[in-house]
Write an enzyme that holds these catalytic residues in place. Sequence first.
Site, PDB file in Angstrom:
ATOM      1  N   HIS A 192     -35.291  17.173  46.600  1.00  0.00           N
ATOM      2  CA  HIS A 192     -35.514  18.642  46.246  1.00  0.00           C
ATOM      3  C   HIS A 192     -36.188  18.802  44.787  1.00  0.00           C
ATOM      4  O   HIS A 192     -36.076  17.887  43.902  1.00  0.00           O
ATOM      5  CB  HIS A 192     -33.862  18.829  45.598  1.00  0.00           C
ATOM      6  CG  HIS A 192     -33.671  20.364  45.302  1.00  0.00           C
ATOM      7  ND1 HIS A 192     -33.510  21.330  46.052  1.00  0.00           N
ATOM      8  CD2 HIS A 192     -33.412  20.889  43.857  1.00  0.00           C
ATOM      9  CE1 HIS A 192     -33.317  22.384  45.434  1.00  0.00           C
ATOM     10  NE2 HIS A 192     -33.127  22.226  44.052  1.00  0.00           N
ATOM     11  N   HIS A 203     -37.612  24.373  45.277  1.00  0.00           N
ATOM     12  CA  HIS A 203     -36.675  25.634  44.983  1.00  0.00           C
ATOM     13  C   HIS A 203     -37.606  26.216  43.621  1.00  0.00           C
ATOM     14  O   HIS A 203     -37.887  25.560  42.697  1.00  0.00           O
ATOM     15  CB  HIS A 203     -35.551  25.032  44.156  1.00  0.00           C
ATOM     16  CG  HIS A 203     -34.451  25.697  43.600  1.00  0.00           C
ATOM     17  ND1 HIS A 203     -33.525  25.474  42.888  1.00  0.00           N
ATOM     18  CD2 HIS A 203     -34.449  27.235  43.795  1.00  0.00           C
ATOM     19  CE1 HIS A 203     -32.841  26.430  42.319  1.00  0.00           C
ATOM     20  NE2 HIS A 203     -33.350  27.582  43.035  1.00  0.00           N
ATOM     21  N   MET A 243     -37.747  28.546  41.052  1.00  0.00           N
ATOM     22  CA  MET A 243     -37.093  29.457  39.963  1.00  0.00           C
ATOM     23  C   MET A 243     -38.201  30.177  39.133  1.00  0.00           C
ATOM     24  O   MET A 243     -38.461  29.963  37.970  1.00  0.00           O
ATOM     25  CB  MET A 243     -36.203  28.609  38.947  1.00  0.00           C
ATOM     26  CG  MET A 243     -35.003  28.244  39.907  1.00  0.00           C
ATOM     27  SD  MET A 243     -34.120  26.660  38.997  1.00  0.00           S
ATOM     28  CE  MET A 243     -35.355  25.401  39.956  1.00  0.00           C
ATOM     29  N   MET A 252     -26.343  28.656  43.811  1.00  0.00           N
ATOM     30  CA  MET A 252     -26.175  28.076  42.554  1.00  0.00           C
ATOM     31  C   MET A 252     -24.902  27.753  41.962  1.00  0.00           C
ATOM     32  O   MET A 252     -24.181  28.768  41.596  1.00  0.00           O
ATOM     33  CB  MET A 252     -27.018  28.622  41.599  1.00  0.00           C
ATOM     34  CG  MET A 252     -28.578  29.028  41.904  1.00  0.00           C
ATOM     35  SD  MET A 252     -29.576  27.390  42.129  1.00  0.00           S
ATOM     36  CE  MET A 252     -29.095  26.548  40.572  1.00  0.00           C
ATOM     37  N   GLY A 299     -31.825  26.418  35.716  1.00  0.00           N
ATOM     38  CA  GLY A 299     -32.663  26.258  34.208  1.00  0.00           C
ATOM     39  C   GLY A 299     -32.651  24.597  33.968  1.00  0.00           C
ATOM     40  O   GLY A 299     -33.646  24.035  33.456  1.00  0.00           O
ATOM     41  N   GLY A 336     -27.672  18.562  34.744  1.00  0.00           N
ATOM     42  CA  GLY A 336     -26.388  18.101  33.844  1.00  0.00           C
ATOM     43  C   GLY A 336     -25.603  19.218  33.306  1.00  0.00           C
ATOM     44  O   GLY A 336     -24.646  18.811  32.462  1.00  0.00           O
ATOM     45  N   ASP A 385     -26.340  23.664  44.694  1.00  0.00           N
ATOM     46  CA  ASP A 385     -27.162  23.306  43.614  1.00  0.00           C
ATOM     47  C   ASP A 385     -26.565  23.363  42.314  1.00  0.00           C
ATOM     48  O   ASP A 385     -26.449  24.610  41.817  1.00  0.00           O
ATOM     49  CB  ASP A 385     -28.783  24.031  43.902  1.00  0.00           C
ATOM     50  CG  ASP A 385     -29.639  23.371  42.848  1.00  0.00           C
ATOM     51  OD1 ASP A 385     -29.393  22.115  42.343  1.00  0.00           O
ATOM     52  OD2 ASP A 385     -30.762  23.845  42.874  1.00  0.00           O
ATOM     53  N   GLY A 437     -24.264  20.573  39.394  1.00  0.00           N
ATOM     54  CA  GLY A 437     -23.131  20.159  38.891  1.00  0.00           C
ATOM     55  C   GLY A 437     -22.430  19.458  40.172  1.00  0.00           C
ATOM     56  O   GLY A 437     -21.269  19.086  40.117  1.00  0.00           O
ATOM     57  N   GLY A 469     -28.791  16.053  40.807  1.00  0.00           N
ATOM     58  CA  GLY A 469     -29.857  15.414  39.866  1.00  0.00           C
ATOM     59  C   GLY A 469     -29.078  14.233  39.177  1.00  0.00           C
ATOM     60  O   GLY A 469     -29.350  13.178  39.649  1.00  0.00           O
TER      61      GLY A 469
HETATM   62  C1  DX5 Z   1     -30.910  23.809  38.131  1.00  0.00           C
HETATM   63  C2  DX5 Z   1     -31.711  22.907  39.263  1.00  0.00           C
HETATM   64  C3  DX5 Z   1     -30.674  21.958  39.940  1.00  0.00           C
HETATM   65  C4  DX5 Z   1     -30.552  20.765  38.829  1.00  0.00           C
HETATM   66  C5  DX5 Z   1     -29.495  20.168  39.486  1.00  0.00           C
HETATM   67  O1  DX5 Z   1     -31.671  24.670  37.878  1.00  0.00           O
HETATM   68  O2  DX5 Z   1     -31.919  23.900  40.052  1.00  0.00           O
HETATM   69  O3  DX5 Z   1     -31.411  21.511  41.112  1.00  0.00           O
HETATM   70  O4  DX5 Z   1     -31.456  19.740  39.048  1.00  0.00           O
HETATM   71  O5  DX5 Z   1     -29.087  19.145  38.394  1.00  0.00           O
HETATM   72  P1  DX5 Z   1     -27.465  18.418  38.242  1.00  0.00           P
HETATM   73  O6  DX5 Z   1     -27.358  17.988  39.711  1.00  0.00           O
HETATM   74  O7  DX5 Z   1     -27.811  17.302  37.218  1.00  0.00           O
HETATM   75  O8  DX5 Z   1     -26.650  19.735  38.027  1.00  0.00           O
HETATM   76 ZN    ZN Z   2     -32.751  23.463  42.291  1.00  0.00          ZN
END
Ligand code: DX5
Ligand code: ZN
Length: 230
Positions: free
Chosen positions: A37, A70, A72, A141, A146, A149, A177, A179, A199
């Site tokens: 991702h 992805h 954004m 989401m 953004g 963590g 996506d 947490g 992540g």
């Molecule tokens: C947030 C991203 C996620 C993020 C997830 O804007 O789209 O992909 O990296 O990170 P964790 O898994 O640490 O919440």
């Molecule tokens: Zn993402």
Amino acid sequence: MTFNRSLKIAPSILAADFANFGAECEAIETQGADWVHIDVMDGHFVPNITFGPATCAAIRPHIKGVMDVHLMISPVDSYIEAFADSGADVITAHVEATPHIHRTMQAIRASGTKAGIALNPATPASSIEYLLDMVDLVCVMTVNPGFGGQKFIHSQVEKVRQIRSMIGDRPIHIQIDGGVDPTTAPLVANAGADVLVAGSAVFRGGSVSNPAPYGENIRNIRAAAVSIEV
Ligand code: DX5
Ligand code: ZN
């Protein structure tokens, strides 16, 4: 890329070493990642900036499986061709990023790429009702986009259930996506999600020179998600 609803773990390289993306992608795939991702942020649609299509193209040869991009970013339409050319298998855009998201989905599919639609936490499931026949993936989401963590927003589990029921028999992935960890993974898997982005919960404790923790983290999320206890 053939469709199935089996559980897939998609590590987000937002939590990787930014000076070492190629080796990081190879390490997570070797350690059991199903998809990779890639979070593209523009400092406008979201408050953070990451990178663009040139970086995606540079990463591509280091990924054997699915490259899941992805976006954004806003505007988005003018960049679709560049991300498709970078070798993305899936391009996901946000329903909130443009007043003409239907056109955006058409453009992604016309580029020969699978089309994903992402919803911010405040956006209702009904916002994508008229897009379901033109998308391959819905990204729910579970944090405000953004940053990595952040804490999982539990109200989104009900939204996943609603979207799962709206999708019916259509071959559409539901991606989560934000947490995702062994505690939250079973909640969303049970509600109907099949692609879990993670992540920090994947990259924590490991590195390119010590990748075994990536594998352990991926296995822990997968094992928790497929367990029936929620
Ligand atoms: C947030 C991203 C996620 C993020 C997830 O804007 O789209 O992909 O990296 O990170 P964790 O898994 O640490 O919440
Ligand atoms: Zn993402």
